[in-house]
Every structure is written in C-alpha cells, then in structure tokens.
Design an enzyme around this catalytic site. Structure first.
Site, short mmCIF file in Angstrom:
data_model
loop_
_atom_site.label_atom_id
_atom_site.label_comp_id
_atom_site.label_asym_id
_atom_site.label_seq_id
_atom_site.Cartn_x
_atom_site.Cartn_y
_atom_site.Cartn_z
N LYS A 33 0.83 -1.20 0.00
CA LYS A 33 0.00 0.00 0.00
C LYS A 33 0.87 1.25 0.00
O LYS A 33 0.69 2.15 -0.80
CB LYS A 33 -0.92 -0.03 1.22
CG LYS A 33 -1.80 1.19 1.34
CD LYS A 33 -2.76 1.10 2.50
CE LYS A 33 -3.42 2.45 2.73
NZ LYS A 33 -4.33 2.48 3.86
N GLU A 85 -4.97 -6.32 14.72
CA GLU A 85 -4.44 -5.00 14.34
C GLU A 85 -5.56 -3.97 14.43
O GLU A 85 -5.32 -2.79 14.64
CB GLU A 85 -3.83 -5.06 12.93
CG GLU A 85 -2.75 -4.01 12.70
CD GLU A 85 -2.03 -4.15 11.37
OE1 GLU A 85 -2.66 -4.00 10.31
OE2 GLU A 85 -0.81 -4.42 11.37
N GLU A 139 10.42 -4.79 4.52
CA GLU A 139 10.44 -6.20 4.13
C GLU A 139 10.14 -6.35 2.64
O GLU A 139 10.83 -7.07 1.91
CB GLU A 139 9.38 -7.01 4.92
CG GLU A 139 9.68 -7.17 6.39
CD GLU A 139 9.17 -6.01 7.25
OE1 GLU A 139 8.88 -4.91 6.68
OE2 GLU A 139 9.06 -6.19 8.47
N LYS A 185 9.29 -0.85 14.38
CA LYS A 185 9.90 -0.57 13.06
C LYS A 185 10.98 0.49 13.21
O LYS A 185 12.07 0.37 12.65
CB LYS A 185 8.84 -0.02 12.09
CG LYS A 185 7.85 -1.01 11.57
CD LYS A 185 6.99 -0.30 10.51
CE LYS A 185 5.73 -1.05 10.19
NZ LYS A 185 4.80 -0.32 9.35
N GLY A 233 -4.86 -1.64 4.88
CA GLY A 233 -4.10 -2.79 4.37
C GLY A 233 -4.79 -4.11 4.66
O GLY A 233 -4.90 -4.98 3.78
N ARG A 234 -5.28 -4.29 5.88
CA ARG A 234 -5.89 -5.57 6.25
C ARG A 234 -7.30 -5.74 5.70
O ARG A 234 -7.93 -6.77 5.92
CB ARG A 234 -5.88 -5.73 7.77
CG ARG A 234 -6.51 -4.58 8.55
CD ARG A 234 -6.15 -4.64 10.02
NE ARG A 234 -6.62 -3.51 10.79
CZ ARG A 234 -5.97 -2.35 10.92
NH1 ARG A 234 -4.82 -2.16 10.31
NH2 ARG A 234 -6.45 -1.37 11.66
N HIS A 291 -6.28 -32.88 17.86
CA HIS A 291 -5.20 -33.72 18.39
C HIS A 291 -4.07 -32.89 18.96
O HIS A 291 -2.96 -33.40 19.16
CB HIS A 291 -4.69 -34.65 17.28
CG HIS A 291 -5.72 -35.64 16.86
ND1 HIS A 291 -5.90 -36.84 17.50
CD2 HIS A 291 -6.68 -35.58 15.90
CE1 HIS A 291 -6.90 -37.50 16.92
NE2 HIS A 291 -7.39 -36.74 15.95
O1 F6P Z 1 3.19 -2.81 9.79
C1 F6P Z 1 1.84 -3.06 9.63
C2 F6P Z 1 1.36 -2.70 8.27
O2 F6P Z 1 1.31 -1.34 8.11
C3 F6P Z 1 0.02 -3.35 7.98
O3 F6P Z 1 -1.04 -2.60 8.46
C4 F6P Z 1 0.06 -3.49 6.50
O4 F6P Z 1 -0.92 -4.40 6.05
C5 F6P Z 1 1.47 -3.97 6.32
O5 F6P Z 1 2.22 -3.22 7.25
C6 F6P Z 1 2.04 -3.82 4.95
O6 F6P Z 1 2.01 -2.48 4.52
P1 F6P Z 1 2.18 -2.10 3.02
O7 F6P Z 1 1.07 -2.70 2.25
O8 F6P Z 1 2.15 -0.59 2.99
O9 F6P Z 1 3.51 -2.62 2.55
#
Ligand code: F6P
Length: 558
Positions: A208, A366, A214, A521, A280-281, A397
């Site tokens: 987003k 979240e 990452e 972060k 995002g979620r 189990h």
């Molecule tokens: O760190 C949490 C977050 O901001 C989430 O809310 C989001 O889904 C995820 O990181 C990834 O963010 P992006 O889509 O901006 O890479």
C-alpha cells in the site's frame, strides 16, 4: 464526529451485568427445555448458515446486547463508515473497503469524488492484465508465457491474497500457480525462488505504502535473482535497456503510491492503484488481490466481490436482532467483557481455509488491539481478544484438550462446508462425512459435556472419574455454507470484517489505524548499525540488546 460513548455507563451494560451475575450456564437444560432453541438462534446471511444456539445466551441477553448496540451508536457509526465519513480519525481517513465491492452504477461521493467509477476502472485494468497473463499473451522477456506469479508483500498485502489463494485452489487455472514471499528472513525469498524458472516467473510487488522494508528488500532480492539468472543463461545482457526490459516484463506493482513504484524501476503502466481509504488488512478485494485475479480469473474474482457485497448489504440493512455480524460481534463483547475471555478460536473444518485464522489475526488484532479510544481517552473496558486457530481435525489432536477441560473460557467459531472439493471415499465411508462428524461432535461435546455419573456409567475407575468429566457450557458458533466457492470466501471475510467493526464500535476505538506497529519498526532502523558492527551504536543500546547483538556477532558464520 461525536465523542465515543462509554459502553460501561449505558443502561444496557447495567442490564448485561445483572444478567451475567444471575446466569447459570446450562446448555443441556436450555436445549432440553426449549425444542426451538436451535432455530431461535440460527440465522442466514447470504449463503452462510450461522448457528449461535450453543453460545451462553438467551433471548434476554441478546435483547440487551442489541440495546447496547443502539446505545453506543452502532447504526450511526455503521452508516458513517458506509458513506465515507472520516471514521479513521487518527489518520483522518474514510474507511471504505465496502466500496471496493459496490456494483457499478451507484454513486458514492467521498471528499468530493465519486469513488465507484475509480474502483471499477482499476478492476477493469487488473482484469485485462490478468487475462493477458492467463492467455499467454503476456510473456516474459524471452517470449515464454508466465507459469508462476510471485506476490511480494507483507501483512495485508500478503495474508489476504495467500489465504484466499489457498482457499480457492480448485479454481486456479491449470498451468498457473502463485507463490507468496513476505518475511524479510532471506530464507523466504531463497526458498520460494529456488525451483522457479525466471523466464516464466512474474513478480507482483504489493505494498500500500511502497515503503515497507520487508517488501522493498524482498523485491530487490527478487530483481537481483531474476537478472542474475537471465544474464547467466544469456537471455539478457548487462545493458540498461536489456535490464529495463526484463524488469518491465517480470515485475508489476500494486500500491497507493504510484510515484514510488516508478522510483523502484517498475513501469507505472504496469502498476495498479488503490486508495488511502482502504486499510491494508481490508485490501484483499482491491488490486492487492491481483495475484488472485491472475490465478483464479476475473469471473471468479467478480464472484468473490459479490460475496462481500452480499454480507455488506445484510450488515447495513438487517435489524440487529437478525444481523449476523452484529450479533457475532456483540456476543464476542459479551465474552470478553463479562466472562473475561482473552482469546477466541477460529476452527475451520475445511483444509482449504487453513490460513483463515492467520488472516483473521491481522484483521481482528491489528484493528481492535487498542488501549485508547478514537478521541484519545483511555478505553473503559477490555478490548481485542487474541484470535487463533488451526484447521480441524488437526487442532483436535493438539490444543482442544484445553478448550474442553482447561480453566479458561475460549469461545470458538467452527466453520465447514457441506460439499467438499474432493469427495473421496474410504471403503464405503465418505471421508467428508467422517470429517464433518468431528465438527458436529466437537461442538456438542463442548456444549453438553459429560457428567461424573455418565463417566461412571461407562465403568470408569472411580479414581479417574474427575479427570474424565467434561463440564460442558463451552460456547461455540457454527458457520456452514453449501461449498467453498469464491462468493462464500468473500462472504466469510466480510462477515469477520464487520464483526471486528462492531466490537470496535462498542469499545469506542478506531479499528482502522495501527500505530502499535510503528515503534518496533523505528527501533529496528536504529539498531541496524549496531548489528552491523558500529561500536558507538551498540553502546547506545540497553544491556540486554547489547548482549544479544554481541552474541549474534560472536556466533555469526559468514
Ligand atoms: O506494519 C503493519 C502494516 O502497516 C500493515 O497494516 C500493512 O498491512 C502492512 O504493514 C504492509 O504495509 P504495506 O502494504 O504498505 O507494505
């Protein structure tokens, strides 16, 4: 926007407190005494059949919960969401994931713009791209059609797509597959690319913000892998033009920040946008689902969106007394705030839903893991419970022991479909029937238990009778659907989105921000130089962090 209502000061809360004090949970007695209990507390929403009757509720409790919804302003807050008010106050944003599945032709003006045409224009662009990949018209740099799409994203840019991809595997086009890289642990990208053919691999960088460490790191690693492989095989040379062409053919992006996509080197023509009013979620039904559209095709994705919309309409229009997301959210509040339930299990009896609990963890935790309300004041009650789970029967189990006989109340949602994707038989036994028998048996065992007399009647040695007693009165909700179709998957997601919203409204929190992920972060950026060996940076860390970094540096083999 008006200040949040303190739920604990409402008349309904006082009523619920009294009802809880007087309640003697007795699911056996309640079912024995009321032949209609199952039907009274069973509801439908779209294709979902939802049985709430094995919860610790009665009509008075449900009525009081419905009053609570009114007294905290659920109808007004819901309408504020659907109409694009800035209910995400800490980010000053509208919350309009529901607009992503609105059909064309309706008008929804937000901040001066009708968003529905934008949504459908982007969908058409994603669909056209997906058709080109699926038909083989879109080729890699050496002219071969694409056989693997690799989604690179994390959080909402990963969990939704991977969960739905797994859920809809039977709908994936033959000859195509998707992979998902999320973790910055280099193992993830290394393992997921190790057996891929670069000539037939397409990466979708989904972020987003297009700033997530990452995702950008993994995207650079993937680009390095692709170019190394293609150069080694002689498919491309070292020139800028050759490199640009390879990246253009093997990388597309999804983001709200299209300028940053261009900075990364991805052709903006190969980028699909969405909007800051999609959290995002809550974004799997936006262009973030591009990997899914490629895998299952535009028609199935359109059915998936229709599923969401069915539940949106139900949630927006149905009276609270028969509104499934509202009732489920309110019952969750009942357990969290009156029974001190700290966790909630989600147990899909559908192997294809094996990532659904992981997906729900981000959606629910979240969203509702908050200690202040949307006006900045502290919450007045406990908030978000821990969501967790594994597919049945694996969980049986492993951890069901604790749900059946532990000291904590763990409300659980059981989810199953009537028609399996694989109707296998074992001799003359239909294996799906054996599977569903477990679903039905577990919810009955949790509800009704087994008394000491019943244990004795089995001839059990008196010394171990206590260990073999099941108290029962362990609440479950059963959710069933005809089959795991794209529409049903959309309905399930929308159901839980709105359950999450309802709980957030009762607690007075902003369910759409996520400031709690920021500190870690920032610290990671500060700590990185110390990890790399900067003595000054190391000396500024606390004693424990210094010791851990020193251990790492002493033991790292290069
Ligand atoms: O760190 C949490 C977050 O901001 C989430 O809310 C989001 O889904 C995820 O990181 C990834 O963010 P992006 O889509 O901006 O890479």
């Amino acid at each position: 926007m008006s200040a949040p209502v303190d739920p604990a000061t409402t008349p309904a809360w006082a009523t619920l407190t009294e009802l809880h004090r007087a309640l003697k949970p007795d699911l056996r007695g309640w079912f024995d005494g009321d032949a209609d209990r199952a039907s009274t507390f069973s509801f439908t929403a779209g294709d979902l059949f939802v049985d709430l009757s094995k919860n610790l509720i009665n009509s008075e409790i449900v009525a009081a919960l419905a009053q609570l919804a009114d007294q905290v302003g659920l109808p007004e807050r819901r309408e504020a969401m659907f109409t694009g008010e800035h209910i995400n106050v800490t980010e000053n944003r509208a919350v309009l994931h529901t607009a992503l599945r609105d059909p064309e032709g309706i008008e929804l003006v937000v901040d001066g713009t009708d968003v529905i045409p934008q949504v459908h224009e982007t969908l058409r662009k994603v669909y056209a791209f997906a058709e080109r990949v699926r038909s083989g018209e879109w080729t890699g740099v050496t002219g071969k059609p694409i056989s693997t799409v690799v989604n690179i994203g994390i959080g909402g840019s990963d969990l939704g797509p991977v969960m739905v991809y797994e859920a809809l595997l039977p709908y994936v086009q033959d000859g195509l597959k998707a992979r998902f890289v999320s973790n910055i642990d280099p193992t993830d990208v290394a393992e997921k690319t190790s057996d891929l053919d670069p000539e037939t691999t397409l990466f979708i960088v989904a972020s987003k913000t297009f700033t997530t460490l990452e995702t950008l790191t993994n995207a650079r690693l993937a680009r390095g892998w692709l170019l190394d492989q293609l150069r080694t095989s002689g498919a491309v040379d070292d020139s800028d033009e050759s490199t640009r062409e390879a990246v253009a053919k093997h990388f597309v992006a999804v983001s709200t920040a299209l300028d940053k996509v261009a900075d990364f080197g991805i052709d903006p023509d190969n980028a699909f946008g969405f909007w800051d009013w999609v959290g995002g979620r809550y974004s799997v039904d936006s262009a973030i689902g591009t990997a899914l559209v490629v895998a299952v095709g535009p028609d199935n994705f359109a059915d998936f969106l229709t599923g969401f919309h069915t539940i949106d309409t139900h949630f927006r229009t149905e009276e609270t007394s028969s509104n499934v997301p509202a009732l489920m959210g309110l019952i969750n509040v009942w357990y969290v705030n009156f029974f001190n339930a700290a966790t909630h299990a989600v147990l899909p009896y559908a192997q294809y839903l094996h990532r659904f609990p992981a997906y729900l963890q981000q959606l629910t935790m979240e969203s509702n893991g908050k200690g202040v309300r949307y006006d900045g004041t502290p919450v007045t009650t406990d908030t978000g419970e821990v969501f967790w789970g594994e597919p049945g029967t694996n969980g049986q189990h492993a951890f069901y022991q604790l749900i059946h006989q532990g000291t904590r109340l763990i409300p659980a949602d059981f989810i199953a479909v009537a028609t399996p994707a694989h109707p296998l038989t074992d001799g003359d036994a239909d294996v799906h029937e054996l599977f569903l028998a477990n679903f039905f048996a577990q919810t009955a065992a949790l509800a009704f238990g087994k008394t000491a007399d019943e244990v004795r009647a089995d001839g059990t040695d008196e010394a171990i009778v206590p260990a073999r007693v099941f108290t029962g009165n362990r609440p479950t909700t059963s959710i069933m659907a005809p089959a795991l179709t794209p529409a049903v998957v959309g309905q399930l997601i929308a159901l839980y989105e709105h359950i999450t919203f309802v709980q957030g409204v009762v607690w007075g929190i902003d369910s759409f921000d996520q400031w709690g992920v920021e500190l870690g972060k920032q610290l990671a950026l500060q700590v990185t130089p110390a990890v790399r060996g900067d003595a000054d940076a190391l000396s500024k860390q606390d004693g424990s962090t210094q010791s851990l970094i020193t251990y790492y540096r002493d033991h790292r083999a290069f």
